[in-house]
Motif scaffolding. Structure first.
Motif, mmCIF file in Angstrom:
data_model
loop_
_atom_site.group_PDB
_atom_site.id
_atom_site.type_symbol
_atom_site.label_atom_id
_atom_site.label_comp_id
_atom_site.label_asym_id
_atom_site.label_seq_id
_atom_site.Cartn_x
_atom_site.Cartn_y
_atom_site.Cartn_z
ATOM 1 N N GLN B 15 0.834 -1.203 0.000
ATOM 2 C CA GLN B 15 0.000 0.000 0.000
ATOM 3 C C GLN B 15 0.875 1.262 0.000
ATOM 4 O O GLN B 15 0.551 2.255 -0.651
ATOM 5 C CB GLN B 15 -0.912 0.001 1.227
ATOM 6 N N GLU B 18 2.157 1.927 -3.423
ATOM 7 C CA GLU B 18 1.113 2.493 -4.282
ATOM 8 C C GLU B 18 0.873 3.973 -3.949
ATOM 9 O O GLU B 18 0.687 4.798 -4.840
ATOM 10 C CB GLU B 18 -0.178 1.670 -4.111
ATOM 11 N N LEU B 118 -4.334 5.624 6.245
ATOM 12 C CA LEU B 118 -4.754 4.492 5.431
ATOM 13 C C LEU B 118 -4.672 3.247 6.310
ATOM 14 O O LEU B 118 -3.610 2.952 6.861
ATOM 15 C CB LEU B 118 -3.811 4.384 4.229
ATOM 16 N N THR B 134 -8.394 3.423 0.487
ATOM 17 C CA THR B 134 -7.463 2.932 -0.535
ATOM 18 C C THR B 134 -6.331 3.952 -0.730
ATOM 19 O O THR B 134 -6.492 5.134 -0.400
ATOM 20 C CB THR B 134 -8.177 2.771 -1.893
ATOM 21 N N GLU B 137 -7.609 6.921 -2.709
ATOM 22 C CA GLU B 137 -8.424 7.830 -1.915
ATOM 23 C C GLU B 137 -7.542 8.640 -0.954
ATOM 24 O O GLU B 137 -7.756 9.846 -0.760
ATOM 25 C CB GLU B 137 -9.442 7.003 -1.108
#
Lengths: 149, 149, 149, 149
Positions: B15, B18, B118, B134, B137
């Motif tokens: 994550q 990303e 997150l 996400t 977001e």
């Protein structure tokens, strides 16, 4: 033994003063951020019991300290002084508090110092953070945890 | 615009990468603590999108930085570098994280920087701390909040 | 390679700008304190040669940086940022300067970074502190010493 | 009144101890870096005269302090603790010393604290830096300068 009292909030002044007083009675050196509100109340409480106080200040002048501070360390490093408060204690009692207190709790835990929270606290939970219902309970718990380290 | 990615935990690496990639795509400079895990993943993600990365290190040597850091600032002030990470961003995205991340969230809020969490996050809640489901977001929310400051 | 330009004094602006320009031409990243006078001149010089600049600021806001700074690190730790400037370079060029520069030279030497002084300098002499007569000589010497480390 | 004793070098231990002793006799609190050599000698001297000592440490543990330190502040910020030593005194006496001492003298002067150098000193000269030939002269001069601020 050096015990930190951290926190903020006018509504916590009476409890902070009682924490300081009890620490002074127990012969502890009270370490705090050296400024107003909870920091000042804790120092005043410690002095009322004949205790000793250290103020670890954010600015560049010892004169910033509240009048109940015996020994004044001006770090000159702003909010990074919160790290010094946490590193300089064997355990910390948090009385009230918001973001600044949260930073101190976080640093205390990074460095393995136990933290006792009186009241709802700044919202940091995890291993090594305990709660207490009264100043007397908080002080007893902090001293117990400091000795067990 | 300099956006910080903070956090820790192996389970958050994908994550974080990303988040870094999306920030790089949007033309942001990714600021992080310069070391491993989430910090490294965020920097790697940013570089994969052609972005730029700054690592703000605790130690005294730029060589501590992970290989995805373009510009390395060795503060020499240990955990106080968490203050520098918070102060050097317009907004922060927290991916996972424990006590160190909590200190960074606390400093970000003291300094008025918005924080987007997150996942469950390090446990700091309050005004200026938002949650996202996400990486996309989280990045969008962080950029929106940074622009509104 | 990150090279610091340190110093102060209006009368040193032209020389600092030339040092920055030469470092930029040589592909170095210029690290400085991010504020005015010598710091600003060195950054402006680096940018005039297409170089890259990092400003390591004492305060809590990246907005304090002079307009020639590409990447802005706000340490929030006041004069302790002088340690970060010294720790973040492979070598330092001192142009003019007084007490602040002296602190940076001292930290650079504690950390084993070579220092080249242009002009009379802040008065710190010792192993690892060399003197240069011109900006070109200072830059060449700093790069040679940085490579030999 | 808090007076710092700074410096380093085994050959300066006897003089540092005498400086500490005289400061303790005069009722001053001796502030120092809390570690060995000159710092330890100054603290030992102060304690031999019934004085009080504060050690401002670079690391994250109060246990680093030498045995003559009464109150231990662990800053956790490495060499940035030199700023705290300078900021926490009304005047500083430098006994011997090299680069670390130079950083402290520089910070003391940035912050307007007078410095008295005993012996050749770390090489920093300028307004506000005075020289003394004996510990007694150094202590007297430091106290005079501190009072005149």
């Amino acid at each position: 033994m050096q015990i930190a009292v951290i926190g903020s909030g006018e509504e916590w002044i009476a409890q902070a003063e009682e924490v300081g007083r009890l620490l002074g009675e127990r012969g502890c050196v009270v370490v705090c951020g050296g400024l107003g509100e909870v920091m000042e109340a804790a120092a005043r409480g410690a002095k009322s019991a004949g205790g000793t106080t250290i103020g670890i200040l954010p600015g560049e002048s010892p004169n910033e300290a509240n009048p109940w501070i015996d020994y004044r360390v001006a770090t000159g490093t702003g909010h990074a002084r919160n790290l010094a408060v946490a590193a300089s204690c064997e355990a910390a009692v948090a009385v009230g508090g918001k973001w600044g207190t949260l930073a101190e709790v976080a640093f205390a835990r990074i460095l393995g110092r136990p933290v006792v929270v009186l009241g709802p606290g700044p919202g940091a939970e995890g291993e090594g953070v305990e709660h207490a219902a009264t100043p007397a309970e908080a002080v007893q718990l902090a001293l117990d945890l400091a000795e067990r380290r």
